[in-house]
Design an enzyme around this catalytic site. Structure first.
Site, mmCIF file in Angstrom:
data_model
loop_
_atom_site.group_PDB
_atom_site.id
_atom_site.type_symbol
_atom_site.label_atom_id
_atom_site.label_comp_id
_atom_site.label_asym_id
_atom_site.label_seq_id
_atom_site.Cartn_x
_atom_site.Cartn_y
_atom_site.Cartn_z
ATOM 1 N N ARG A 106 11.012 58.445 33.948
ATOM 2 C CA ARG A 106 10.863 57.767 35.103
ATOM 3 C C ARG A 106 10.652 58.314 36.210
ATOM 4 O O ARG A 106 11.848 58.710 36.617
ATOM 5 C CB ARG A 106 11.988 56.597 35.194
ATOM 6 C CG ARG A 106 11.896 55.753 36.801
ATOM 7 C CD ARG A 106 13.115 54.637 36.689
ATOM 8 N NE ARG A 106 11.906 53.227 35.892
ATOM 9 C CZ ARG A 106 12.970 52.628 36.243
ATOM 10 N NH1 ARG A 106 13.046 52.680 37.223
ATOM 11 N NH2 ARG A 106 11.715 51.370 35.276
ATOM 12 N N HIS A 133 3.498 51.563 34.949
ATOM 13 C CA HIS A 133 4.000 51.228 34.475
ATOM 14 C C HIS A 133 4.274 50.873 32.959
ATOM 15 O O HIS A 133 4.345 49.135 32.954
ATOM 16 C CB HIS A 133 5.532 50.154 34.921
ATOM 17 C CG HIS A 133 6.749 50.385 34.757
ATOM 18 N ND1 HIS A 133 7.438 50.496 33.802
ATOM 19 C CD2 HIS A 133 7.607 49.464 35.127
ATOM 20 C CE1 HIS A 133 8.661 49.752 33.830
ATOM 21 N NE2 HIS A 133 8.519 49.562 34.376
ATOM 22 N N GLN A 136 6.162 48.085 30.467
ATOM 23 C CA GLN A 136 7.215 46.897 31.641
ATOM 24 C C GLN A 136 5.595 46.118 30.750
ATOM 25 O O GLN A 136 5.800 44.803 30.080
ATOM 26 C CB GLN A 136 6.983 46.735 32.641
ATOM 27 C CG GLN A 136 6.928 46.010 33.097
ATOM 28 C CD GLN A 136 8.468 45.150 32.730
ATOM 29 O OE1 GLN A 136 9.416 45.786 33.228
ATOM 30 N NE2 GLN A 136 8.329 43.668 32.826
ATOM 31 N N ASP A 225 6.326 40.447 42.160
ATOM 32 C CA ASP A 225 7.119 42.162 41.599
ATOM 33 C C ASP A 225 8.039 42.417 43.591
ATOM 34 O O ASP A 225 7.434 42.155 44.393
ATOM 35 C CB ASP A 225 6.439 43.227 40.905
ATOM 36 C CG ASP A 225 7.274 44.408 41.241
ATOM 37 O OD1 ASP A 225 8.727 44.229 41.229
ATOM 38 O OD2 ASP A 225 6.888 45.247 41.867
ATOM 39 N N CYS A 265 9.340 41.650 36.814
ATOM 40 C CA CYS A 265 9.245 42.203 36.132
ATOM 41 C C CYS A 265 11.246 42.404 36.086
ATOM 42 O O CYS A 265 11.636 43.069 35.030
ATOM 43 C CB CYS A 265 8.453 43.369 36.276
ATOM 44 S SG CYS A 265 7.942 43.682 38.037
ATOM 45 N N ARG A 293 11.684 44.014 26.545
ATOM 46 C CA ARG A 293 11.466 45.670 26.712
ATOM 47 C C ARG A 293 11.871 46.333 25.497
ATOM 48 O O ARG A 293 11.081 47.245 25.260
ATOM 49 C CB ARG A 293 12.557 46.177 28.575
ATOM 50 C CG ARG A 293 11.744 44.788 29.045
ATOM 51 C CD ARG A 293 10.359 46.213 30.109
ATOM 52 N NE ARG A 293 10.520 47.895 30.140
ATOM 53 C CZ ARG A 293 11.362 48.060 30.613
ATOM 54 N NH1 ARG A 293 11.276 47.334 31.838
ATOM 55 N NH2 ARG A 293 10.744 49.951 30.848
HETATM 56 N N1 NVA Z 1 7.532 47.474 41.571
HETATM 57 C C1 NVA Z 1 8.416 48.127 41.010
HETATM 58 C C2 NVA Z 1 9.044 47.991 39.990
HETATM 59 C C3 NVA Z 1 10.141 48.073 39.411
HETATM 60 C C4 NVA Z 1 10.412 47.472 38.049
HETATM 61 C C5 NVA Z 1 9.073 49.788 41.309
HETATM 62 O O1 NVA Z 1 8.389 51.012 41.375
HETATM 63 O O2 NVA Z 1 10.281 49.837 42.272
HETATM 64 N N1 CP Z 2 11.698 46.380 35.000
HETATM 65 C C1 CP Z 2 12.217 47.653 35.229
HETATM 66 O O1 CP Z 2 11.584 48.671 34.677
HETATM 67 O O2 CP Z 2 13.280 48.069 35.307
HETATM 68 P P1 CP Z 2 14.469 48.677 35.572
HETATM 69 O O3 CP Z 2 13.733 49.544 37.128
HETATM 70 O O4 CP Z 2 16.150 48.022 35.961
HETATM 71 O O5 CP Z 2 14.394 49.640 34.308
#
Ligand code: NVA
Ligand code: CP
Length: 307
Positions: A106, A133, A136, A225, A265, A293
């Site tokens: 990530r 993502h 997800q 989101d 998500c 997930r």
């Molecule tokens: N759009 C959000 C998704 C988190 C799972 C982010 O990138 O923080």
């Molecule tokens: N939805 C998701 O990716 O959650 P986290 O940021 O907790 O991994």
């Protein structure tokens, strides 16, 4: 290195492959739910998990999934590796692949996941970048198949920021036919090239609009989101002003209609992009999504490891 060793974008795969991975997820989910622990395809394997950003779902579901299927996962948090700061990404990739059978990461810049995949000789899985993502949206597709029966031909309406989640929906829509609508404030539209790619594929109906009320009519899924993603938290106050009118509340769900499910998500900021009432309503399937997930990613890992 085979061309498709990695899982970086849903659109790197054809429809058959994506549906096969989702079928596999259903199969392995049933096995895990039955408490059968004899399926140990990752026995003797290790996975490095690089996190440049915080996480609950991604970290725990990958680590749990890999462990349940016999492997060992190693969590590397933001302070452990400091990828790009303490050490160049291409060096991290070439070292970790000498210890591990698979890498999950990530990161902030999408280029970092591309570099990891380029320099690592083992499969790399994208656990979220500023651009997309995919894990997800694979879990979301699985959840829709379970609750609606299919993904093809459904109407998914995303309300909010045209962010990484939207890009993965668009890339899915370039592989599987459905109707995808993104309702966002002016100036917060998704990446133009990605919208174009989804349109060019010519299989899905793609709409980008600034009118959430019109957008949600007849939706099978209303999806939301956070308005300020990880890395944008200092813009949160400003975004709360700009995104007024894009909160998913009961009146918006009423316009969507009785067949609409609510999806998110997570993590969700209740009272900001979505009301508490909508998250807690009986048509909200956010926790089923979160559970999936685990199952979608198990199937993705099985796929990239050729199991
Ligand atoms: N759009 C959000 C998704 C988190 C799972 C982010 O990138 O923080
Ligand atoms: N939805 C998701 O990716 O959650 P986290 O940021 O907790 O991994």
């Amino acid at each position: 290195k085979t061309e498709l060793k990695d899982f970086l974008h849903i659109s790197d795969f054809d429809k058959d492959t994506i549906l096969r991975i989702l079928d596999r997820a259903i199969e392995v989910k049933a096995l895990i739910k039955s408490r059968d622990r004899t399926f140990q395809p990752f026995k003797g394997k290790t996975m490095a998990m690089i996190f440049a950003k915080p996480s609950m779902r991604t970290r725990v579901s990958f680590e749990t999934g890999f462990t349940l299927l016999g492997g060992h996962a190693i969590y590397l948090g933001p302070d452990d590796i400091q990828m790009g700061k303490r050490e160049e990404t291409r060096d991290v990739a070439r070292v970790l692949c000498r210890y591990n059978d698979i890498i999950m990461a990530r990161v902030f810049a999408h280029q970092d996941i591309l570099d990891l995949a380029k320099y690592a000789t083992v499969p790399v899985i994208n656990g979220l970048t500023d651009y997309n993502h995919p894990c997800q949206i694979m879990a979301d597709a699985l959840t829709m198949i379970e609750h609606i029966g299919q993904l093809e031909g459904t109407k998914v309406v995303y309300v909010g920021d045209g962010n990484n989640i939207v890009h993965s929906w668009l890339l899915l829509a370039s592989v599987i036919p459905f109707h995808f609508v993104c309702a966002c404030p002016k100036g917060f539209e998704p990446d133009e090239n990605t919208v174009e790619k989804a349109r060019q594929a010519g299989i899905s109906k793609i709409e980008i609009t600034n009118d959430p009320k019109e957008a949600v009519r007849g939706a099978d899924v209303v999806y939301s989101d956070v308005w300020a993603s990880m890395g944008q938290k200092e813009e949160a106050a400003y975004r709360r002003q700009v995104f007024k009118g894009f909160q998913v509340d009961k009146s918006l769900m009423d316009i969507a209609g009785s067949k609409a499910f609510f999806m998110h998500c997570l993590p969700a900021e209740r009272g900001v992009e979505v009301t508490d009432e909508v998250v807690e309503a009986s048509n909200s399937i956010v926790f089923q999504q979160a559970e999936n997930r685990l199952h979608a990613q198990n199937a993705i890992m099985l796929h990239v490891l050729g199991k």
